[in-house]
Design an enzyme around this catalytic site. Structure first.
Site, PDB file in Angstrom:
ATOM      1  N   LYS A  25       0.775  -1.611  -0.549  1.00  0.00           N
ATOM      2  CA  LYS A  25       0.138  -0.446   0.122  1.00  0.00           C
ATOM      3  C   LYS A  25       0.596   1.387   0.081  1.00  0.00           C
ATOM      4  CE  LYS A  25      -3.459  -1.489  -0.933  1.00  0.00           C
ATOM      5  NZ  LYS A  25      -3.528  -2.338  -2.101  1.00  0.00           N
ATOM      6  N   HIS A  88       6.770  -7.918  -2.151  1.00  0.00           N
ATOM      7  CA  HIS A  88       6.773  -6.763  -1.186  1.00  0.00           C
ATOM      8  C   HIS A  88       7.693  -7.343   0.130  1.00  0.00           C
ATOM      9  CE1 HIS A  88       2.900  -5.037  -2.303  1.00  0.00           C
ATOM     10  NE2 HIS A  88       1.872  -5.863  -2.268  1.00  0.00           N
ATOM     11  N   SER A 119      -4.133   3.094   4.609  1.00  0.00           N
ATOM     12  CA  SER A 119      -4.547   2.661   3.027  1.00  0.00           C
ATOM     13  C   SER A 119      -5.033   1.386   2.984  1.00  0.00           C
ATOM     14  CB  SER A 119      -3.303   2.905   2.572  1.00  0.00           C
ATOM     15  OG  SER A 119      -4.029   1.767   1.003  1.00  0.00           O
TER      16      SER A 119
HETATM   17  S1  PPS Z   1      -0.862  -3.167  -3.097  1.00  0.00           S
HETATM   18  O1  PPS Z   1      -1.426  -3.921  -3.156  1.00  0.00           O
HETATM   19  O2  PPS Z   1       0.121  -3.609  -1.638  1.00  0.00           O
HETATM   20  O3  PPS Z   1       0.427  -3.080  -4.440  1.00  0.00           O
HETATM   21  O4  PPS Z   1      -1.167  -1.412  -3.210  1.00  0.00           O
HETATM   22  P1  PPS Z   1       0.052  -0.585  -3.687  1.00  0.00           P
HETATM   23  O5  PPS Z   1      -0.709   0.050  -4.809  1.00  0.00           O
HETATM   24  O6  PPS Z   1       1.191  -0.431  -2.875  1.00  0.00           O
HETATM   25  O7  PPS Z   1      -0.945   1.016  -3.074  1.00  0.00           O
HETATM   26  C1  PPS Z   1      -2.176   1.263  -2.837  1.00  0.00           C
HETATM   27  C2  PPS Z   1      -2.533   2.550  -2.372  1.00  0.00           C
HETATM   28  O8  PPS Z   1      -1.296   3.671  -3.992  1.00  0.00           O
HETATM   29  C3  PPS Z   1      -2.957   4.313  -4.714  1.00  0.00           C
HETATM   30  N1  PPS Z   1      -2.267   4.408  -5.992  1.00  0.00           N
HETATM   31  C4  PPS Z   1      -2.325   6.134  -5.915  1.00  0.00           C
HETATM   32  N2  PPS Z   1      -2.070   7.195  -5.508  1.00  0.00           N
HETATM   33  C5  PPS Z   1      -1.871   8.290  -6.400  1.00  0.00           C
HETATM   34  N3  PPS Z   1      -2.013   7.986  -7.564  1.00  0.00           N
HETATM   35  C6  PPS Z   1      -2.196   7.049  -8.291  1.00  0.00           C
HETATM   36  N4  PPS Z   1      -2.627   6.783  -9.615  1.00  0.00           N
HETATM   37  C7  PPS Z   1      -2.054   5.483  -7.370  1.00  0.00           C
HETATM   38  N5  PPS Z   1      -2.718   4.957  -7.644  1.00  0.00           N
HETATM   39  C8  PPS Z   1      -2.333   4.197  -6.263  1.00  0.00           C
HETATM   40  C9  PPS Z   1      -4.084   3.845  -4.280  1.00  0.00           C
HETATM   41  O9  PPS Z   1      -5.697   4.550  -3.921  1.00  0.00           O
HETATM   42  C10 PPS Z   1      -4.134   3.062  -2.441  1.00  0.00           C
HETATM   43  O10 PPS Z   1      -3.650   4.204  -1.548  1.00  0.00           O
HETATM   44  P2  PPS Z   1      -5.500   4.707  -0.427  1.00  0.00           P
HETATM   45  O11 PPS Z   1      -4.880   5.888   0.480  1.00  0.00           O
HETATM   46  O12 PPS Z   1      -5.861   3.910  -0.158  1.00  0.00           O
HETATM   47  O13 PPS Z   1      -5.932   5.356  -1.955  1.00  0.00           O
END
Ligand code: PPS
Length: 281
Positions: A25, A88, A119
């Site tokens: 996340k 991860h 998150s």
């Molecule tokens: S995972 O399941 O571990 O692979 O998740 P991960 O991709 O690491 O994290 C998901 C969070 O990243 C946010 N996210 C983004 N934020 C801003 N811009 C872009 N383009 C973007 N893409 C993914 C996503 O919304 C999750 O954060 P939260 O705070 O829950 O919204």
């Protein structure tokens, strides 16, 4: 996590591999999409037509039951195509060839722990592959104690930060907050790190494609297929939930925040890595 399955430890790393390594996340999906586009001539058309899980392998699960490419797919990846790997794992659980002097190019993304925890909590609430995380106040205690799936955020993030300090030629480290503050600038730096020459127009196309509004509507990146399959309950929380810096303020009470700040100050007192907890102006 207690130990790494033998087959993961033995994975052979290729010199042109790109590995995206994060605490869950922290912005993994975001960085995967940036990396893939940087290495594929900003081909946003193909990126929209092919799910990210079919363009990037996930090394952590030897018997990958979900959709997409797992360990076996990574082993069988064609030799003439650049391989993309997501993990991860805490550093000490990585394949042997990545642990000390990593091969290939590794990009680590880390996110301030308050937003990372929030998150993760929403993700565990909606992801049917996880047990219910219970009430928020208990989850926050578990996160602080490292009693969550990936263990301590502090150890995980600092492990990668130290690897970066020792191997800056082939390890890059960036925060979620830096990506939010200047996405175009970071895309440019990542292209330079990966030694990919891109035009200004290509950098702009990647930046636009990788905005939160674009990625949250894009079926190849928003995991709506996992929702269709009933694995992610989007009525509880979307995978692309808010994508903001500072949402922790909607979850932490004043006392939780005070206790967290004390823990953070203690655990990071010797770190050179600093995080932003507020959205940039
Ligand atoms: S995972 O399941 O571990 O692979 O998740 P991960 O991709 O690491 O994290 C998901 C969070 O990243 C946010 N996210 C983004 N934020 C801003 N811009 C872009 N383009 C973007 N893409 C993914 C996503 O919304 C999750 O954060 P939260 O705070 O829950 O919204």
């Amino acid at each position: 996590m207690k130990e790494t399955p033998e087959e993961i430890l033995k994975l052979k790393i290729r010199s042109d591999d790109v590995i995206v390594a994060t605490y869950s996340k922290a912005g993994t999906t975001w960085m995967q999409e940036i990396v893939w586009l940087v290495c594929n001539n900003a081909n946003t058309k193909e990126a929209k037509n092919t799910r990210l899980v079919d363009r990037f392998g996930f090394v952590d699960l030897p018997q990958f039951s979900g959709a997409g490419i797992g360990l076996q797919g990574l082993e069988n990846w064609p030799n003439d195509k650049r391989r993309f790997v997501k993990t991860h794992m805490p550093i000490e659980f990585l394949p042997n060839e990545l642990q000390r002097a990593p091969k290939g190019k590794m990009i680590c993304v880390a996110r301030n722990p308050k937003d990372n925890c929030v998150s993760l909590y929403h993700f565990q609430l909606m992801n049917m592959m996880f047990p219910n995380p219970g009430p928020w106040d208990q989850f926050l205690v578990d996160f602080c104690e490292g009693s969550v799936q990936l263990g301590s955020w502090f150890d995980h993030v600092h492990g990668y930060w130290q690897l970066y300090q020792q191997h800056k030629d082939n390890v890059y480290f960036v925060t979620f907050e830096a990506l939010k503050k200047d996405l175009k600038g970071e895309v440019t730096k990542i292209a330079r790190f990966l030694e990919e020459e891109l035009s200004e127009d290509q950098i702009d196309a990647i930046t636009q494609h990788c905005s939160f509004s674009s990625m949250s509507k894009n079926k190849s990146t928003n995991y709506s297929d996992a929702a269709d399959a009933g694995v992610f309950k989007f009525n509880v929380s979307k995978f692309m939930r808010k994508g903001e810096v500072g949402d922790w303020k909607n979850h932490f009470t004043i006392n939780q925040n005070k206790a967290f700040d004390e823990l953070y100050a203690e655990r990071t007192k010797d770190w050179t890595l600093k995080f932003e907890f507020e959205a940039a102006e």
